[in-house]
Design a protein around this motif. Sequence first.
Motif, PDB file in Angstrom:
ATOM      1  N   ASP A 169      -6.599   7.465  -1.987  1.00 48.51           N
ATOM      2  CA  ASP A 169      -6.401   6.022  -1.951  1.00 48.51           C
ATOM      3  C   ASP A 169      -7.719   5.259  -1.887  1.00 48.51           C
ATOM      4  OD1 ASP A 169      -7.158   6.661   0.633  1.00 48.51           O
ATOM      5  OD2 ASP A 169      -5.784   5.249   1.579  1.00 48.51           O
TER       6      ASP A 169
ATOM      7  N   LYS B 158       0.827  -1.203   0.000  1.00 50.12           N
ATOM      8  CA  LYS B 158       0.000   0.000   0.000  1.00 50.12           C
ATOM      9  C   LYS B 158       0.867   1.262   0.000  1.00 50.12           C
ATOM     10  CE  LYS B 158      -4.038   2.301   1.760  1.00 50.12           C
ATOM     11  NZ  LYS B 158      -3.486   3.652   1.704  1.00 50.12           N
TER      12      LYS B 158
ATOM     13  N   PHE C  52      -8.044   1.915  -3.707  1.00 48.81           N
ATOM     14  CA  PHE C  52      -7.088   0.837  -3.439  1.00 48.81           C
ATOM     15  C   PHE C  52      -7.857  -0.417  -3.044  1.00 48.81           C
ATOM     16  CE2 PHE C  52      -4.260  -1.447  -0.409  1.00 48.81           C
ATOM     17  CZ  PHE C  52      -3.268  -1.806  -1.313  1.00 48.81           C
TER      18      PHE C  52
ATOM     19  N   ASP D 125       0.425   4.161  -2.562  1.00 50.89           N
ATOM     20  CA  ASP D 125       0.188   5.546  -2.142  1.00 50.89           C
ATOM     21  C   ASP D 125       1.140   6.499  -2.844  1.00 50.89           C
ATOM     22  OD1 ASP D 125      -1.906   4.903  -0.485  1.00 50.89           O
ATOM     23  OD2 ASP D 125      -0.692   4.791   1.330  1.00 50.89           O
TER      24      ASP D 125
END
Length: 650
Positions: A282, A268, A285, A272
């Motif tokens: 985000d 992640k 995601f 990011d």
Amino acid sequence: MLNTLLPILLFAALGLAVLGALRRVAMWRRGRASKVDLIGGLFAMPKRYMVDLHHVVARDKYIANTHVATAGGAVASAVLAILVHGFGLHNRFLGYALLLMTAVMFVGAIFVYLRRRNPPARLSKGPWMRLPKSLLAFSASFFLVTLPVAGILPENFGGWILAAILFVGVLWGVSELFFGMTWGGPMKHAFAGALHLAWHRRAERFGGGRSTGLKPLDLNDPTAPLGVEKPKDFTWNQLLGFDACVQCGKCEAACPAFAAGQPLNPKKLIQDMVVGLAGGTDAKFAGSPYPGKAIGEHAGNPHQPIVNGLVDADTLWSCTTCRACVEECPMMIEHVDAIVDMRRHLTLEKGATPNKGAEVLENLIATDNPGGFAPGGRMNWAADLNLNLLSEKKSTDVLFWVGDGAFDMRNQRTLRAFVKVLKAAKVDFAVLGLEERDSGDVARRLGDEATFQLLAKRNIQTLAKYSFNRIVTCDPHSFHVLKNEYGAFDGNYLVQHHSTYMAEIIGAGALSLGQHKSSSVTYHDPCYLGRYNGEYEAPREVLRALGIEVQEMQRSGFRSRCCGGGGGAPITDIPGKQRIPDMRMEDIRETGAELVAVGCPQCTAMLEGVVEPRPLIKDIAELVADALLDDSGQSKPNAPAKREEPAEAH
């Protein structure tokens, strides 16, 4: 109809792909300049892809074979489709070649679909779930429309209805593979990944090389940023590397901080940075969040600060710099470099090192050691050992680099044991004594590049006064810094970890050793010896010389779980759901071992910090010292370690 529409579709998709490529390149070029061999890198890329990247991918045979079929079939199919259906080269040989490649791609896509049918938690979902269907649509559609070219079916078979269906299939597949490759989507990794391999910031990693030392900041350049504050402060090829992420989650599965429930997920984090590259949030995601932090709360763009925008500071400080993420990454992305770059800004520009970080850095500046002990006590542990000082001897074969374990009562036992081994082998060695300074490892991992460079240059000046053949140390962190990071400041030495050196002198017959008596022993690989420097075998050679058959943990070698002691993690002390050393101790208990052999003072401290009952922890040097035989073949008694704590520690 298809003969008319397919060339239009293919060349329109190619044109849009080129526009997307120019757009992506412009996004990457927002980053700072970086010296790369643009042309040479492009020529080197195929070998890097076929050899270096697949060396990592091949650890998972299922995915390796799937990737060869799917990716290889896709590339060949795309090229042949452009020749056959774009340029109208309706040659039977080319037709059969295209049929073969689309069939290979179709088989690979089936295996991608099977993996995605019930994907493991580490895999990102969202748009990635449509990828198998897109690959199947591309390969099946082009297979069918190519049958007439190969002479297997007549022209215009099936009528306009089938032609329309096939056109939709081709449109779907071509959109994903061509358009999506540069504008965004699961296939983006193919375009960015190829160029990332060509222009990697650590080209030394390819061809079997190893590159793990952090790159220095130019502190004399007033225009250079002190670390990374905004996405545009990364170098352009770092931004390219982030964009190459395939979201496989192998870094996530390997990360000790993530497993411990600390607010770090390396996958992640990279995604990011991609959000910051393009601008946005985000919210889309589709993978695991940072533990304890909801998805959708972070946003940013290339010109906004990363911390408290794209990520929170405690995410960066959770990292142990163990490099497990980098080791597992099939795209060879450098997560640790990015984290330390961002830490540098927080420490150097903001003075925002958490918990005891500021105190430790102040101690390093004031006393040359992180504990703040008076430098005059550095040799108290060896008061009765009559060690040679290099300042008096001037020249020696082995310079024993003691490290800041000299101030730690537990590590003093390891140092004394290793001295016993050196003397038993009649090694010509000496120490720097009070001239030795901290190697700077902790300062550098905490982002204080200025203090690191100060310590490094002082040590290099000291070492320049003397003559020695090699430096040997019991501390993998000092070993790594001296071996891999002092060279940037003209400090180039032959540096060995004490396990490597002991394996050498044992192999030369310089030691008379008995057999170890413990019933079961396991070995914990230190990150900075193993993943950072590739030394896995020497410690095991030493243990075998003692008659020990190592009970290997499931996570050992390059997949060893970190003890939690690196990267300044015990200093920044970001809380999670459990402690990393507790998890490692569970790995140890699964082997049934009664004793854990270690090769690092950090590992010793972290594992001995686990609540008992637990196996005994001993450094390899202690085990060798315990097994030394005298001239009569009897075991030499080991002198007890000094138990007095330095006065300045009270």
